[in-house]
Write a protein that holds these residues in place. Structure first.
Motif, PDB file in Angstrom:
ATOM      1  N   ILE A   1      16.672  96.423  92.250  1.00 18.98           N
ATOM      2  CA  ILE A   1      15.529  97.155  92.789  1.00 18.98           C
ATOM      3  C   ILE A   1      15.010  98.175  91.776  1.00 18.98           C
ATOM      4  N   SER A   2      15.924  98.821  91.058  1.00 24.92           N
ATOM      5  CA  SER A   2      15.488  99.797  90.053  1.00 24.92           C
ATOM      6  C   SER A   2      14.729  99.121  88.914  1.00 24.92           C
ATOM      7  N   MET A   3      15.094  97.883  88.583  1.00 24.00           N
ATOM      8  CA  MET A   3      14.354  97.156  87.551  1.00 24.00           C
ATOM      9  C   MET A   3      12.943  96.829  88.016  1.00 24.00           C
ATOM     10  N   MET A   4      12.746  96.637  89.325  1.00 24.03           N
ATOM     11  CA  MET A   4      11.407  96.407  89.848  1.00 24.03           C
ATOM     12  C   MET A   4      10.530  97.642  89.675  1.00 24.03           C
ATOM     13  N   MET A   5      11.143  98.819  89.686  1.00 27.45           N
ATOM     14  CA  MET A   5      10.380 100.059  89.583  1.00 27.45           C
ATOM     15  C   MET A   5      10.073 100.433  88.141  1.00 27.45           C
ATOM     16  N   LEU A   6      10.678  99.725  87.164  1.00 25.17           N
ATOM     17  CA  LEU A   6      10.487 100.072  85.762  1.00 25.17           C
ATOM     18  C   LEU A   6       9.228  99.412  85.228  1.00 25.17           C
ATOM     19  N   PRO A   7       8.226 100.175  84.812  1.00 24.60           N
ATOM     20  CA  PRO A   7       7.000  99.573  84.276  1.00 24.60           C
ATOM     21  C   PRO A   7       7.289  98.823  82.978  1.00 24.60           C
ATOM     22  N   PRO A   8       6.672  97.657  82.778  1.00 26.59           N
ATOM     23  CA  PRO A   8       6.933  96.903  81.541  1.00 26.59           C
ATOM     24  C   PRO A   8       6.463  97.628  80.289  1.00 26.59           C
ATOM     25  N   GLN A   9       5.497  98.538  80.431  1.00 26.07           N
ATOM     26  CA  GLN A   9       5.013  99.263  79.259  1.00 26.07           C
ATOM     27  C   GLN A   9       6.078 100.191  78.679  1.00 26.07           C
ATOM     28  N   VAL A  10       7.093 100.535  79.482  1.00 26.01           N
ATOM     29  CA  VAL A  10       8.124 101.451  78.994  1.00 26.01           C
ATOM     30  C   VAL A  10       8.976 100.802  77.916  1.00 26.01           C
ATOM     31  N   VAL A  11       9.214  99.493  78.043  1.00 24.87           N
ATOM     32  CA  VAL A  11      10.114  98.805  77.110  1.00 24.87           C
ATOM     33  C   VAL A  11       9.351  97.920  76.130  1.00 24.87           C
TER      34      VAL A  11
ATOM     35  N   PRO B   1      10.441  98.590  72.107  1.00 23.80           N
ATOM     36  CA  PRO B   1      11.711  98.003  71.655  1.00 23.80           C
ATOM     37  C   PRO B   1      11.752  96.481  71.801  1.00 23.80           C
ATOM     38  N   MET B   2      11.136  95.936  72.845  1.00 25.16           N
ATOM     39  CA  MET B   2      11.110  94.490  73.009  1.00 25.16           C
ATOM     40  C   MET B   2      10.286  93.836  71.910  1.00 25.16           C
ATOM     41  N   TYR B   3       9.181  94.446  71.534  1.00 24.38           N
ATOM     42  CA  TYR B   3       8.362  93.874  70.460  1.00 24.38           C
ATOM     43  C   TYR B   3       9.116  93.915  69.135  1.00 24.38           C
ATOM     44  N   LEU B   4       9.792  95.013  68.869  1.00 23.31           N
ATOM     45  CA  LEU B   4      10.565  95.099  67.625  1.00 23.31           C
ATOM     46  C   LEU B   4      11.667  94.043  67.596  1.00 23.31           C
ATOM     47  N   PHE B   5      12.248  93.768  68.741  1.00 17.78           N
ATOM     48  CA  PHE B   5      13.322  92.766  68.788  1.00 17.78           C
ATOM     49  C   PHE B   5      12.774  91.369  68.548  1.00 17.78           C
TER      50      PHE B   5
END
Length: 300
Positions: free
Chosen positions: A134-144, A147-151
Motif C-alpha cells: 500500500i505504501s508503494m501505491m502512495m509513492l509518486p513515480p517522479q520521486v524515483v 535513480p531509475m534513469y541512472l540505473f
C-alpha cells in the motif's frame, strides 16, 4: 338496507377521476423523472460533446479547423490516410502494442501469485507486507525517476528503448497486487481446501481453482494496466525521446505540432486513431471490468 347504506357509496368508480392526492403523487413522479433524466442527459452531453468536436474537427480541412464552422464541408476522410502515411506512425503503433500488450501480460503474471499469497496464506509479516504494498501505491513515480534513469541508462545502457518501462512490470505492480488481493478475498477458502484434499498443490490450486474464479478481477487489472501503458506519456518521454524509432503513439502525437503551424485537423485525426482501440477494448470488456472492480470491496 343498512348493509347497503354502509357500503362506500361516495368512493369514486374504477374509471372515475383520480383523487387530488393521487394526481399530486403522479405529478411529483413525473417531475422527478424529468429531473433525473435531464441531469443524465446533461452529464452525457458533457462527456460526449468533446469527443464529437474531436471527430468533426478531424474531418475538416486545415483552413476550416478551429473556426466558427462546426460542421465539416466537405468531409475530409483523407485526413486519416494522411495520418497513416506520416513517417513513423505505424512504428509508433507497433511500439505501443508491444509496451501495452507485453507489459499487461507481465503485470498480471507477476502480480497474481503475490496477491494470492497475501490473500490466502497465513505467515508472519503478512500484514507488514500488505502495508509495504500500500505504501508503494502512495509513492509518486517522479520521486524515483532520477535513480531509475541512472540505473537503466547508465548502468544497463538501455536508454532510447522501451525496455526500462517493460522489464519492471515483470516484478509486479503495487496497485495490481492490492486490487487482486481484495478480489481473491471474496473466494471462499473451502474451494481451496477441497482442491488440496484432491491432491492439488498451491500452484495447481492457483491455476485450476483461483484463476477461473478470479477472471473478473484479472480482467479489471489487465484493463487498468493496458490503459495506463497505452496512454503513458511520461515514461516514453524519459527513456525513448532520443530515439524516434522507439516512440509510442502518445509521445508521437507531439510531432504533429509544428514550430510555426499546427495541422489541427491531422492532430485530431491522429488523436481519434489513438483513442479508438482503447474505446473498442473497453466496450467489449466493460462487463468483466465493472464486475471485477465492484467485487474487490465486498470483503476486507
Amino acid at each position: 338496507m343498512a348493509q347497503v347504506l354502509d357500503t362506500p357509496a361516495a368512493a369514486a368508480p374504477a374509471g372515475g377521476p383520480a383523487s387530488p392526492a393521487r394526481r399530486t403523487a403522479r405529478r411529483k413522479a413525473l417531475l422527478h423523472w424529468i429531473a433525473v433524466h435531464s441531469l443524465g442527459v446533461a452529464a452525457a452531453l458533457f462527456f460526449v460533446l468533446p469527443f464529437v468536436f474531436l471527430v468533426l474537427t478531424s474531418l475538416m480541412s486545415d483552413q476550416q479547423a478551429l473556426t466558427r464552422d462546426l460542421w465539416p464541408h466537405p468531409f475530409e476522410w483523407a485526413n486519416y490516410k494522411k495520418v497513416f502515411d506520416t513517417p513513423g506512425f505505424l512504428t509508433w503503433w507497433r511500439n505501443t502494442l508491444l509496451y501495452a500488450g507485453l507489459g499487461t501480460v507481465l503485470t498480471v503474471v507477476s502480480s497474481l501469485p503475490v496477491a494470492y499469497a497475501l490473500a490466502k496464506f497465513r505467515f508472519r509479516g503478512r500484514h507488514l507486507s500488505l502495508m509495504l504494498v500500500i505504501s508503494m501505491m502512495m509513492l509518486p513515480p517522479q520521486v524515483v525517476v532520477i535513480p531509475m534513469y541512472l540505473f537503466w541508462a547508465k548502468q544497463l545502457d538501455l536508454s532510447g528503448t522501451l525496455w526500462p518501462l517493460i522489464i519492471p512490470m515483470a516484478f509486479g505492480d503495487a496497485f495490481s497486487i492490492f486490487l487482486l488481493r481484495q478480489f481473491l478475498l471474496t473466494i471462499p477458502d473451502e474451494y481451496l481446501d477441497a482442491a488440496k484434499v484432491d491432491g492439488c498443490g498451491e500452484l495447481r490450486a492457483l491455476l485450476r481453482v483461483v484463476v477461473p474464479m478470479a477472471k473478473p478481477g484479472i480482467a479489471a487489472v489487465a484493463l487498468f494496466q493496458f490503459f495506463y501503458a497505452w496512454n503513458d506519456y511520461f515514461g516514453p518521454q524519459i527513456y525513448a525521446s532520443e530515439n524516434p524509432g522507439a516512440w509510442t503513439l502518445s509521445y508521437g502525437l507531439e510531432s504533429f505540432k509544428g514550430a510555426h503551424h499546427t495541422d489541427w485537423n491531422l492532430t485530431m485525426a491522429a488523436t481519434v486513431l489513438v483513442m479508438a482501440p482503447v474505446i473498442v477494448v473497453f466496450f467489449f470488456a466493460q462487463k468483466a471490468f465493472v464486475e471485477g472492480v465492484t467485487l474487490t470491496g465486498v470483503k476486507g
